[in-house]
Design a protein around this motif. Structure first.
Motif, PDB file in Angstrom:
ATOM      1  N   ILE A   1       6.772  16.564   1.969  1.00  0.00           N
ATOM      2  CA  ILE A   1       6.035  16.909   0.764  1.00  0.00           C
ATOM      3  C   ILE A   1       4.605  17.212   1.194  1.00  0.00           C
ATOM      4  O   ILE A   1       3.941  16.359   1.784  1.00  0.00           O
ATOM      5  CB  ILE A   1       6.018  15.743  -0.256  1.00  0.00           C
ATOM      6  N   ASP A   2       4.141  18.422   0.938  1.00  0.00           N
ATOM      7  CA  ASP A   2       2.773  18.806   1.263  1.00  0.00           C
ATOM      8  C   ASP A   2       1.865  18.339   0.124  1.00  0.00           C
ATOM      9  O   ASP A   2       1.948  18.831  -0.996  1.00  0.00           O
ATOM     10  CB  ASP A   2       2.689  20.328   1.432  1.00  0.00           C
ATOM     11  N   CYS A   3       1.004  17.369   0.422  1.00  0.00           N
ATOM     12  CA  CYS A   3       0.087  16.828  -0.588  1.00  0.00           C
ATOM     13  C   CYS A   3      -1.245  17.564  -0.591  1.00  0.00           C
ATOM     14  O   CYS A   3      -2.092  17.296  -1.455  1.00  0.00           O
ATOM     15  CB  CYS A   3      -0.147  15.344  -0.339  1.00  0.00           C
ATOM     16  N   GLN A   4      -1.466  18.435   0.408  1.00  0.00           N
ATOM     17  CA  GLN A   4      -2.650  19.293   0.506  1.00  0.00           C
ATOM     18  C   GLN A   4      -3.936  18.522   0.751  1.00  0.00           C
ATOM     19  O   GLN A   4      -4.566  18.647   1.783  1.00  0.00           O
ATOM     20  CB  GLN A   4      -2.783  20.185  -0.728  1.00  0.00           C
ATOM     21  N   VAL A   5      -4.360  17.726  -0.226  1.00  0.00           N
ATOM     22  CA  VAL A   5      -5.666  17.064  -0.153  1.00  0.00           C
ATOM     23  C   VAL A   5      -5.484  15.550  -0.166  1.00  0.00           C
ATOM     24  O   VAL A   5      -4.672  15.016  -0.928  1.00  0.00           O
ATOM     25  CB  VAL A   5      -6.560  17.495  -1.335  1.00  0.00           C
ATOM     26  N   HIS A   6      -6.258  14.866   0.666  1.00  0.00           N
ATOM     27  CA  HIS A   6      -6.143  13.410   0.786  1.00  0.00           C
ATOM     28  C   HIS A   6      -6.525  12.687  -0.497  1.00  0.00           C
ATOM     29  O   HIS A   6      -7.517  13.024  -1.153  1.00  0.00           O
ATOM     30  CB  HIS A   6      -7.042  12.905   1.923  1.00  0.00           C
ATOM     31  N   THR A   7      -5.712  11.700  -0.874  1.00  0.00           N
ATOM     32  CA  THR A   7      -6.083  10.733  -1.905  1.00  0.00           C
ATOM     33  C   THR A   7      -5.648   9.358  -1.414  1.00  0.00           C
ATOM     34  O   THR A   7      -4.636   9.230  -0.706  1.00  0.00           O
ATOM     35  CB  THR A   7      -5.414  11.009  -3.268  1.00  0.00           C
ATOM     36  N   SER A   8      -6.386   8.322  -1.776  1.00  0.00           N
ATOM     37  CA  SER A   8      -6.037   6.969  -1.356  1.00  0.00           C
ATOM     38  C   SER A   8      -4.713   6.540  -1.990  1.00  0.00           C
ATOM     39  O   SER A   8      -3.946   5.771  -1.403  1.00  0.00           O
ATOM     40  CB  SER A   8      -7.158   5.993  -1.720  1.00  0.00           C
ATOM     41  N   HIS A   9      -4.442   7.048  -3.194  1.00  0.00           N
ATOM     42  CA  HIS A   9      -3.189   6.721  -3.889  1.00  0.00           C
ATOM     43  C   HIS A   9      -1.990   7.200  -3.069  1.00  0.00           C
ATOM     44  O   HIS A   9      -1.044   6.436  -2.826  1.00  0.00           O
ATOM     45  CB  HIS A   9      -3.182   7.379  -5.272  1.00  0.00           C
ATOM     46  N   LEU A  10      -2.025   8.458  -2.619  1.00  0.00           N
ATOM     47  CA  LEU A  10      -0.911   8.992  -1.843  1.00  0.00           C
ATOM     48  C   LEU A  10      -0.840   8.350  -0.457  1.00  0.00           C
ATOM     49  O   LEU A  10       0.247   8.143   0.078  1.00  0.00           O
ATOM     50  CB  LEU A  10      -1.043  10.511  -1.729  1.00  0.00           C
ATOM     51  N   GLU A  11      -1.991   8.020   0.102  1.00  0.00           N
ATOM     52  CA  GLU A  11      -1.996   7.340   1.394  1.00  0.00           C
ATOM     53  C   GLU A  11      -1.290   5.984   1.286  1.00  0.00           C
ATOM     54  O   GLU A  11      -0.547   5.582   2.188  1.00  0.00           O
ATOM     55  CB  GLU A  11      -3.424   7.148   1.885  1.00  0.00           C
ATOM     56  N   SER A  12      -1.482   5.295   0.167  1.00  0.00           N
ATOM     57  CA  SER A  12      -0.843   3.994  -0.031  1.00  0.00           C
ATOM     58  C   SER A  12       0.671   4.126  -0.132  1.00  0.00           C
ATOM     59  O   SER A  12       1.404   3.155   0.099  1.00  0.00           O
ATOM     60  CB  SER A  12      -1.395   3.323  -1.294  1.00  0.00           C
ATOM     61  N   LEU A  13       1.140   5.328  -0.462  1.00  0.00           N
ATOM     62  CA  LEU A  13       2.581   5.571  -0.562  1.00  0.00           C
ATOM     63  C   LEU A  13       3.187   6.055   0.752  1.00  0.00           C
ATOM     64  O   LEU A  13       4.395   6.286   0.828  1.00  0.00           O
ATOM     65  CB  LEU A  13       2.861   6.593  -1.665  1.00  0.00           C
ATOM     66  N   GLY A  14       2.340   6.218   1.787  1.00  0.00           N
ATOM     67  CA  GLY A  14       2.852   6.590   3.098  1.00  0.00           C
ATOM     68  C   GLY A  14       2.433   7.945   3.610  1.00  0.00           C
ATOM     69  O   GLY A  14       2.833   8.355   4.708  1.00  0.00           O
ATOM     70  N   ALA A  15       1.642   8.683   2.854  1.00  0.00           N
ATOM     71  CA  ALA A  15       1.202  10.006   3.290  1.00  0.00           C
ATOM     72  C   ALA A  15       0.169   9.892   4.417  1.00  0.00           C
ATOM     73  O   ALA A  15      -0.571   8.904   4.508  1.00  0.00           O
ATOM     74  CB  ALA A  15       0.604  10.783   2.121  1.00  0.00           C
TER      75      ALA A  15
END
Length: 213
Positions: free
Chosen positions: A182-196
């Motif tokens: 899944i390409d998330c494009q831009v960093h967010t702490s929320h998505l990082e917490s999910l494993g991105a």
């Protein structure tokens, strides 16, 4: 160097020529042909009503591998309950409109302009864009949308009107669709917490150009 695009010529410069912040080009249009060429090249539009069309190709890409998704015990329990009903491609226009209109912390206005909504709804009609919808008591309370290129889902935006709704949409996407990443494009702490996490543009392009399994 920022490249100037014309509406009369369909092309993009090489992604590695983007500036440090990822900005690669300016101008062009939001035709289906140009948008698909952009995504196939690792490029995406990101602009607002008071700017021209801006095209980005970050040197590092923030992505989520579905098999590395971190699902908490709370979310596992929620996904196994009947609190939410989750659908795919059932309310794309409503999802993109909600993503555009919902307020977000530290963000004034939206980059999902009226022209952007129209362009992506057109891609949906062509079978190139998709949405995940989260319903509670027959009300749309969360969801996400993006573009499908080969085995990659290029996520554009998500929204929640109730707690954990957008997270449920992402978990469902990872567990129910066969995407390599899944390409998330831009960093967010929320998505990082999910494993991105980040991968290089060259790695991203290799996944993007691989055939679906």
């Amino acid at each position: 160097m920022i490249f100037q695009l014309s509406e009369d010529e369909l092309w993009f410069p090489e992604p590695e020529l983007a500036d440090e912040d990822g900005l690669l080009a300016i101008g062009g249009d939001l035709s289906a042909e140009r948008l698909i060429l952009a995504y196939q090249s690792g490029i995406f539009p990101w602009f607002s009503d008071d700017t021209p069309i801006l095209w980005y190709a970050p040197h590092e890409r923030f992505v989520l591998f579905p098999d590395q998704l971190k699902v908490s015990k709370t979310m596992r329990k929620l996904m196994n309950s009947d609190k939410f009903r989750i659908t795919f491609d059932k309310a794309f226009p409503e999802v993109i409109n909600a993503c555009a209109s919902i307020s977000r912390e530290d963000q004034e206005g939206t980059w999902i302009t009226g022209d952007m909504q129209e362009a992506y709804i057109n891609l949906f009609r062509l079978g190139l864009a998709h949405s995940v919808e989260v319903w509670e008591n027959d009300q749309l309370v969360g969801g996400l949308y993006g573009i499908h290129i080969n085995s990659v889902f290029c996520g554009e935006s998500m929204f929640s009107k109730v707690s954990n709704a957008s997270k449920a949409a992402l978990i469902w996407l990872c567990q129910n669709k066969s995407f390599t990443l899944i390409d998330c494009q831009v960093h967010t702490s929320h998505l990082e917490s999910l494993g991105a996490g980040f991968i290089s543009m060259s790695q991203y392009l290799a996944y993007l150009n691989s055939d679906p399994k």
